[in-house]
Design a protein around this motif. Structure first.
Motif, mmCIF file in Angstrom:
data_model
loop_
_atom_site.group_PDB
_atom_site.id
_atom_site.type_symbol
_atom_site.label_atom_id
_atom_site.label_comp_id
_atom_site.label_asym_id
_atom_site.label_seq_id
_atom_site.Cartn_x
_atom_site.Cartn_y
_atom_site.Cartn_z
ATOM 1 N N VAL A 78 0.841 -1.035 -0.091
ATOM 2 C CA VAL A 78 0.119 0.050 0.029
ATOM 3 C C VAL A 78 0.970 1.359 -0.112
ATOM 4 C CG1 VAL A 78 -1.566 1.174 1.595
ATOM 5 C CG2 VAL A 78 -1.867 -1.154 0.933
ATOM 6 N N GLU A 79 1.917 1.197 0.723
ATOM 7 C CA GLU A 79 2.831 2.428 0.808
ATOM 8 C C GLU A 79 3.623 2.669 -0.633
ATOM 9 O OE1 GLU A 79 5.679 1.872 3.952
ATOM 10 O OE2 GLU A 79 4.039 1.994 5.432
ATOM 11 N N SER A 80 3.721 1.480 -1.289
ATOM 12 C CA SER A 80 4.535 1.494 -2.686
ATOM 13 C C SER A 80 3.469 1.934 -3.690
ATOM 14 C CB SER A 80 5.127 0.320 -2.929
ATOM 15 O OG SER A 80 6.265 0.183 -1.846
ATOM 16 N N TYR A 81 2.351 1.171 -3.549
ATOM 17 C CA TYR A 81 1.318 1.545 -4.726
ATOM 18 C C TYR A 81 -0.312 2.139 -4.075
ATOM 19 C CZ TYR A 81 4.589 -1.725 -6.805
ATOM 20 O OH TYR A 81 5.808 -2.371 -7.303
ATOM 21 N N PRO A 82 0.029 3.238 -3.655
ATOM 22 C CA PRO A 82 -1.159 3.917 -2.828
ATOM 23 C C PRO A 82 -2.388 3.921 -3.460
ATOM 24 C CG PRO A 82 0.416 5.769 -3.428
ATOM 25 C CD PRO A 82 1.179 4.272 -3.867
ATOM 26 N N ASN A 83 -2.424 3.896 -4.785
ATOM 27 C CA ASN A 83 -3.590 4.080 -5.648
ATOM 28 C C ASN A 83 -4.190 2.725 -6.408
ATOM 29 O OD1 ASN A 83 -3.664 6.808 -5.588
ATOM 30 N ND2 ASN A 83 -1.879 7.013 -6.859
ATOM 31 N N ASP A 84 -3.568 1.569 -5.915
ATOM 32 C CA ASP A 84 -3.854 0.206 -6.415
ATOM 33 C C ASP A 84 -5.166 -0.179 -5.481
ATOM 34 O OD1 ASP A 84 -4.222 -2.413 -6.599
ATOM 35 O OD2 ASP A 84 -2.461 -2.631 -7.783
ATOM 36 N N ALA A 85 -6.196 0.068 -5.898
ATOM 37 C CA ALA A 85 -7.452 -0.215 -5.270
ATOM 38 C C ALA A 85 -7.580 -1.736 -4.945
ATOM 39 C CB ALA A 85 -8.865 0.124 -5.977
ATOM 40 N N THR A 86 -7.384 -2.633 -5.405
ATOM 41 C CA THR A 86 -7.320 -4.160 -5.342
ATOM 42 C C THR A 86 -6.433 -4.347 -3.941
ATOM 43 O OG1 THR A 86 -8.032 -4.715 -7.366
ATOM 44 C CG2 THR A 86 -7.016 -6.386 -5.953
ATOM 45 N N ILE A 87 -5.360 -3.812 -3.808
ATOM 46 C CA ILE A 87 -4.425 -4.113 -2.768
ATOM 47 C C ILE A 87 -4.957 -3.490 -1.497
ATOM 48 C CG2 ILE A 87 -2.221 -3.264 -1.675
ATOM 49 C CD1 ILE A 87 -0.842 -3.600 -4.371
ATOM 50 N N ARG A 88 -5.616 -2.241 -1.540
ATOM 51 C CA ARG A 88 -6.214 -1.803 -0.343
ATOM 52 C C ARG A 88 -7.430 -2.523 0.164
ATOM 53 N NH1 ARG A 88 -4.840 3.273 1.420
ATOM 54 N NH2 ARG A 88 -3.454 4.496 0.231
ATOM 55 N N ASN A 89 -8.234 -3.187 -0.839
ATOM 56 C CA ASN A 89 -9.361 -3.855 -0.540
ATOM 57 C C ASN A 89 -8.903 -5.189 0.129
ATOM 58 O OD1 ASN A 89 -12.241 -4.490 -0.849
ATOM 59 N ND2 ASN A 89 -11.637 -6.454 -1.979
ATOM 60 N N VAL A 90 -7.820 -5.765 -0.332
ATOM 61 C CA VAL A 90 -7.312 -6.854 0.319
ATOM 62 C C VAL A 90 -7.172 -6.790 1.684
ATOM 63 C CG1 VAL A 90 -5.722 -8.995 -0.047
ATOM 64 C CG2 VAL A 90 -7.046 -8.176 -1.845
ATOM 65 N N TYR A 91 -5.953 -5.753 1.911
ATOM 66 C CA TYR A 91 -5.387 -4.961 2.967
ATOM 67 C C TYR A 91 -6.594 -4.902 4.177
ATOM 68 C CZ TYR A 91 -2.091 -2.537 5.909
ATOM 69 O OH TYR A 91 -1.502 -1.958 7.021
ATOM 70 N N GLY A 92 -7.650 -4.265 3.690
ATOM 71 C CA GLY A 92 -8.616 -3.893 4.808
ATOM 72 C C GLY A 92 -9.242 -5.122 5.227
#
Length: 390
Positions: free
Chosen positions: A244-258
Motif C-alpha cells: 500500500v505504501e508503494s502502490y497507494p492508488n491500487d484499489a485491489t491491494i487496499r481492498n485485500v489489505y482492509g
C-alpha cells in the motif's frame, strides 16, 4: 513419409553392405543427403563412427540429417530426431569439436529452437490444438534444454489446458536444467502450487522469485494470496502494508489489505470478550483501544479502495460484509461488557449496523434481481428495530 530410425538401421546396414560390395565405390554422405536418402546416410555415418568414434564432424553431420528428417514430419513426431540431434551435438563437443564446428552447432541449435518456439507461440495465440502447441514447445526444449522461455511457455499452455500437475513438472524440470533460473519460473511455480492446493509450496517459490518483493507487485501479491491460504495473516498484513505504501492508488491491494485487517480485528474482539469475562479492567481498556484502532484502519483501507472505483461491486460488498461482521462482533462484546461501557459500545454497534444496511442497499441497487441481498437487508432492518428502536 515417416522414418523410423531405431527399427530400420540394422537392416539398412546389411543392405548397404551388400550394395557397396557390388559397387566400385560408396556414394558420399553428401550425395546421399542431396538425394534425400537420409536413412542410408545415417547408416553410413554409424558405420564410420564404429570404426573411429573420434570424428566430431561426422557427429555434427548426423545431427543435421536428423533435423532434415524432422522437418518432413508433423511437430508431434519430431522429438525422436531432435533428441538424436542433441545427442550427436553433445558428443561432438565432448570429443573436441573445433571452434568452427561448435559455432555451426550453436547456429543450427539457435535456428531450430527459434523455429519451434515461435511456432508454439503462434499455435497458442491462434488457439490451435493443445497437442500441437505443446509439441512445438517440447521440441524446442529437446533442442535447447537450457533455454527457460520454452519451459515457461509449455507450462503456460499446459495450465491453459487444465494440466496443472504437468505444468508443475515442466517448471521443476526447468529449475533443474537451465544454468540460471529466472524469477518467472519461481513465480509461476508459486502460482501453480497455490492453484493446486499446496499453499506452503506456493509460499516457498514466491519467496524465491524475488528478494525485493515490493519491486515486483505481481510476485508480492501472489505471495500475499499464498500467505492468506496458509492462514498466515500476520505475514500477509505486513506485506500488504508495504504494498500500500508503494502502490497507494491500487484499489485491489487496499481492498485485500482492509479485509485482512478485519481478520486481525476479529481476533482482537474475541480477546476483548475474554478480558471482559475475566473482569480484567486494565486488559479490557488495552484490548478495546487496540480493537478500535485496527478496526478503523481496516475500515479506512476498504473505503480507500471503494473511493477509487465506486462502481466496483466487489468493493461495495467488502464494506457491507465488513460492517455486518463487525456489528456481530460488537453484539458479542455487549453481552459481557461492563455496565459503564455498554452505552458507548451500543452507540458503536448501532453505527456499524446502519452502515452495513447502507452498503447492502447500495449493492442491491446494482444487483436488483438478487433476492439474497434483499433478504439480508430485511434481516438487518429487523435486527435494528428489535435492538435500537425506542
Amino acid at each position: 513419409m515417416k522414418f523410423s530410425q531405431s527399427t530400420r538401421l540394422a537392416s539398412l546396414v546389411l543392405a548397404i553392405g551388400f550394395f557397396f560390395a557390388c559397387s566400385s565405390s560408396k556414394p558420399s554422405i553428401d550425395t546421399l543427403v542431396d538425394s534425400k536418402q537420409y536413412d542410408i546416410a545415417l547408416a553410413q555415418i554409424e558405420e564410420q563412427l564404429q570404426n573411429n568414434p573420434n570424428q566430431p564432424g561426422l557427429l555434427v553431420q548426423k545431427g543435421e540429417i536428423n533435423i532434415l528428417i524432422a522437418s518432413t514430419l508433423e511437430p508431434i513426431e519430431r522429438s525422436q530426431f531432435y533428441a538424436e540431434t542433441a545427442s550427436a551435438f553433445d558428443q561432438a563437443i565432448s570429443i573436441g569439436a573445433d571452434s568452427l564446428q561448435q559455432e555451426k552447432i550453436s547456429l543450427i541449435t539457435g535456428k531450430i529452437w527459434t523455429q519451434e518456439h515461435n511456432a508454439g507461440t503462434a499455435a497458442y495465440n491462434n488457439e490451435n490444438l493443445a497437442s500441437e502447441t505443446q509439441a512445438h514447445f517440447n521440441n524446442a526444449i529437446i533442442i535447447n534444454p537450457k533455454e527457460s522461455n520454452s519451459y515457461i511457455s509449455l507450462a503456460t499452455a499446459q495450465f491453459s489446458s487444465g494440466e496443472i500437475d504437468d505444468a508443475i513438472l515442466t517448471l521443476n524440470k526447468a529449475k533443474n536444467s537451465v544454468d540460471e533460473v529466472p524469477p518467472k519460473v519461481y513465480e509461476n511455480l508459486g502460482f501453480l502450487y497455490l492453484q493446486n492446493g499446496d499453499p506452503d509450496q506456493s509460499v516457498f517459490y514466491y519467496e524465491l522469485a524475488n528478494k525485493d518483493l515490493i519491486q515486483s507487485k505481481n510476485i508480492a501479491f501472489g505471495l500475499v494470496n499464498a500467505y492468506i491460504s496458509t492462514s498466515n495473516t500476520e505475514a500477509a498484513v505486513q506485506l500488504l502494508n508495504d504494498l500500500v505504501e508503494s502502490y497507494p492508488n491500487d484499489a485491489t491491494i487496499r481492498n485485500v489489505y482492509g479485509t485482512q485487517l478485519y481478520i486481525v480485528t476479529e481476533t482482537i474482539m474475541d480477546d476483548l470478550v475474554d478480558a471482559y469475562l475475566d473482569s480484567d479492567t486494565a486488559l479490557v481498556s488495552q484490548i478495546r483501544f487496540e480493537a478500535e484502532g485496527v478496526g478503523e484502519q481496516a475500515e479506512e483501507e476498504l473505503i480507500q479502495a471503494y473511493s477509487r472505483d465506486t462502481t466496483n461491486t466487489e468493493f461495495i460488498e467488502s464494506l457491507a460484509v465488513f460492517y455486518n461482521n463487525l456489528t456481530g462482533k460488537y453484539f458479542s462484546v455487549l453481552e459481557v461488557a461492563f455496565e459503564n461501557d455498554k452505552a458507548s459500545l451500543t452507540a458503536k454497534t448501532e453505527t456499524l449496523l446502519n452502515l452495513a444496511i447502507q452498503y447492502y442497499e447500495n449493492l442491491s441497487e446494482k444487483s436488483s434481481d438478487n433476492s439474497d441481498l434483499k433478504s439480508t437487508i430485511e434481516a438487518l432492518n429487523m435486527l435494528k428495530k428489535s435492538r435500537f428502536s425506542l
